[in-house]
Design a protein around this motif. Structure first.
Motif, PDB file in Angstrom:
ATOM      1  N   UNK A 110     -12.933 -33.697   8.438  1.00 23.96           N
ATOM      2  CA  UNK A 110     -13.650 -32.934   9.470  1.00 23.96           C
ATOM      3  C   UNK A 110     -13.383 -33.600  10.820  1.00 23.96           C
ATOM      4  N   UNK A 111     -12.938 -32.813  11.810  1.00 25.48           N
ATOM      5  CA  UNK A 111     -12.687 -33.352  13.147  1.00 25.48           C
ATOM      6  C   UNK A 111     -13.948 -33.176  13.990  1.00 25.48           C
ATOM      7  N   UNK A 112     -14.715 -34.233  14.132  1.00 27.31           N
ATOM      8  CA  UNK A 112     -15.991 -34.152  14.849  1.00 27.31           C
ATOM      9  C   UNK A 112     -16.450 -35.555  15.229  1.00 27.31           C
ATOM     10  N   UNK A 113     -17.314 -35.651  16.243  1.00 28.64           N
ATOM     11  CA  UNK A 113     -17.951 -36.927  16.577  1.00 28.64           C
ATOM     12  C   UNK A 113     -18.872 -37.321  15.405  1.00 28.64           C
ATOM     13  N   UNK A 114     -18.758 -38.574  14.961  1.00 25.09           N
ATOM     14  CA  UNK A 114     -19.531 -39.017  13.790  1.00 25.09           C
ATOM     15  C   UNK A 114     -21.039 -38.911  14.018  1.00 25.09           C
ATOM     16  N   UNK A 115     -21.473 -39.126  15.271  1.00 23.71           N
ATOM     17  CA  UNK A 115     -22.915 -39.060  15.568  1.00 23.71           C
ATOM     18  C   UNK A 115     -23.422 -37.623  15.450  1.00 23.71           C
ATOM     19  N   UNK A 119     -26.045 -36.240  12.410  1.00 26.87           N
ATOM     20  CA  UNK A 119     -27.309 -35.593  12.790  1.00 26.87           C
ATOM     21  C   UNK A 119     -27.428 -34.179  12.228  1.00 26.87           C
ATOM     22  N   UNK A 120     -26.289 -33.498  11.999  1.00 23.53           N
ATOM     23  CA  UNK A 120     -26.388 -32.110  11.534  1.00 23.53           C
ATOM     24  C   UNK A 120     -26.138 -31.972  10.029  1.00 23.53           C
ATOM     25  N   UNK A 121     -25.568 -32.990   9.397  1.00 19.91           N
ATOM     26  CA  UNK A 121     -25.166 -32.890   7.993  1.00 19.91           C
ATOM     27  C   UNK A 121     -26.401 -32.797   7.092  1.00 19.91           C
ATOM     28  N   UNK A 146     -31.264 -46.170  15.463  1.00 23.87           N
ATOM     29  CA  UNK A 146     -31.426 -44.719  15.229  1.00 23.87           C
ATOM     30  C   UNK A 146     -30.228 -44.165  14.438  1.00 23.87           C
ATOM     31  N   UNK A 147     -29.022 -44.693  14.681  1.00 22.98           N
ATOM     32  CA  UNK A 147     -27.844 -44.250  13.919  1.00 22.98           C
ATOM     33  C   UNK A 147     -28.019 -44.637  12.448  1.00 22.98           C
ATOM     34  N   UNK A 152     -29.349 -43.671   6.700  1.00 23.48           N
ATOM     35  CA  UNK A 152     -30.283 -43.850   5.577  1.00 23.48           C
ATOM     36  C   UNK A 152     -30.742 -42.495   5.027  1.00 23.48           C
ATOM     37  N   UNK A 153     -30.974 -41.551   5.931  1.00 24.11           N
ATOM     38  CA  UNK A 153     -31.425 -40.219   5.492  1.00 24.11           C
ATOM     39  C   UNK A 153     -30.365 -39.464   4.696  1.00 24.11           C
TER      40      UNK A 153
END
Ligand SMILES: C[S@@+](CC[C@H](N)C(=O)[O-])C[C@H]1O[C@@H](n2cnc3c(N)ncnc32)[C@H](O)[C@@H]1O
Length: 210
Positions: A110-115, A119-121, A146-147, A152-153
């Motif tokens: 997946x080509x995306x910013x890891x942050x 947050x959306x996964x 926070x990352x 953890x989630x």
């Protein structure tokens, strides 16, 4: 003696170098080995300390040239499913054309910013490998508590993460202390200093539900 065979400009990572070292093709940036050199051995050291089930779902943040992918298969077998997230489309192209690392039915890139991704996964993972660098630096947002709360989630109970925290222990040691305080109730953290005589690896295990 390293022989540079190709340089490729990337807006995210500066000048990428495809280099031959002792008969092995590696990916470097101006100041760091990104894939298939010492970096691959450092991650292998960490993965050998972690057990996962044969059909584990593994998330890789920071694909680079993809050297951790064969290491994962070597350590855990071919039945694992892998999702890899990489911000740089030029690197994804290099992984495909220089190192034959491409998606298939059990390996998704997946080509995306890891942050943004974390947050959306909505998926849960047995293991999350965090290998996020720009040249030889880990971007500051990936040192934040926070990352790691978001990481953890996304972990299954007893799920683990392997964090390649970089080379600067003056920055890393206080970061690990902060994470140990923040995540004390949910993640057990162990650090491995000086892996490959350079990097700090952090292994975390989820000890309870959020
Ligand atoms: C050391 S390389 C990864 C090497 C790779 N794990 C391997 O095994 O070959 C670090 C990667 O992190 C990626 N990266 C840096 N910041 C990122 C971000 N915000 N989101 C996703 N990837 C990022 C870089 O583009 C680079 O490809």
């Amino acid at each position: 003696m390293p022989i540079v065979s190709k340089t490729i400009p990337s807006k995210h990572n500066g000048l990428l170098e495809i280099t031959w070292v002792n008969g092995t093709k590696v990916l470097d940036t101006a100041n760091a080995n990104y894939s298939y050199g010492s970096l691959q051995r450092i991650l292998q050291y960490g993965l050998k300390k972690i057990n996962v089930k044969p059909d584990a779902h593994i998330l890789v943040l920071g694909l680079g040239g993809g050297s951790v992918i064969p290491t994962i298969y070597q350590c855990y077998g071919k039945r694992v499913a892998i999702t890899a997230v990489e911000i740089d489309e030029v690197i994804i192209d290099v992984a495909a054309h220089e190192f034959a690392i491409t998606s298939n039915s059990s390996f998704q890139i997946i080509c995306e910013d890891a942050l943004t991704f974390i947050d959306r996964d909505k998926n849960f993972y047995d293991l999350i490998i965090i290998d996020l660098f720009v040249d030889d630096q880990v971007p500051q947002q990936f040192y934040e508590a926070s990352f790691f709360e978001a990481i953890s989630q996304r972990l299954l109970p007893k799920g683990k993460f392997l964090f390649n925290a970089g080379m600067n222990t003056q920055i890393i040691v206080p970061v690990i202390k902060k994470l140990q305080m923040h995540l004390a109730n949910q993640i057990q953290i162990e650090k491995h200093l000086n892996v490959g005589r350079s990097n700090t690896l952090v292994i975390g295990e989820k000890i309870k539900e959020d």
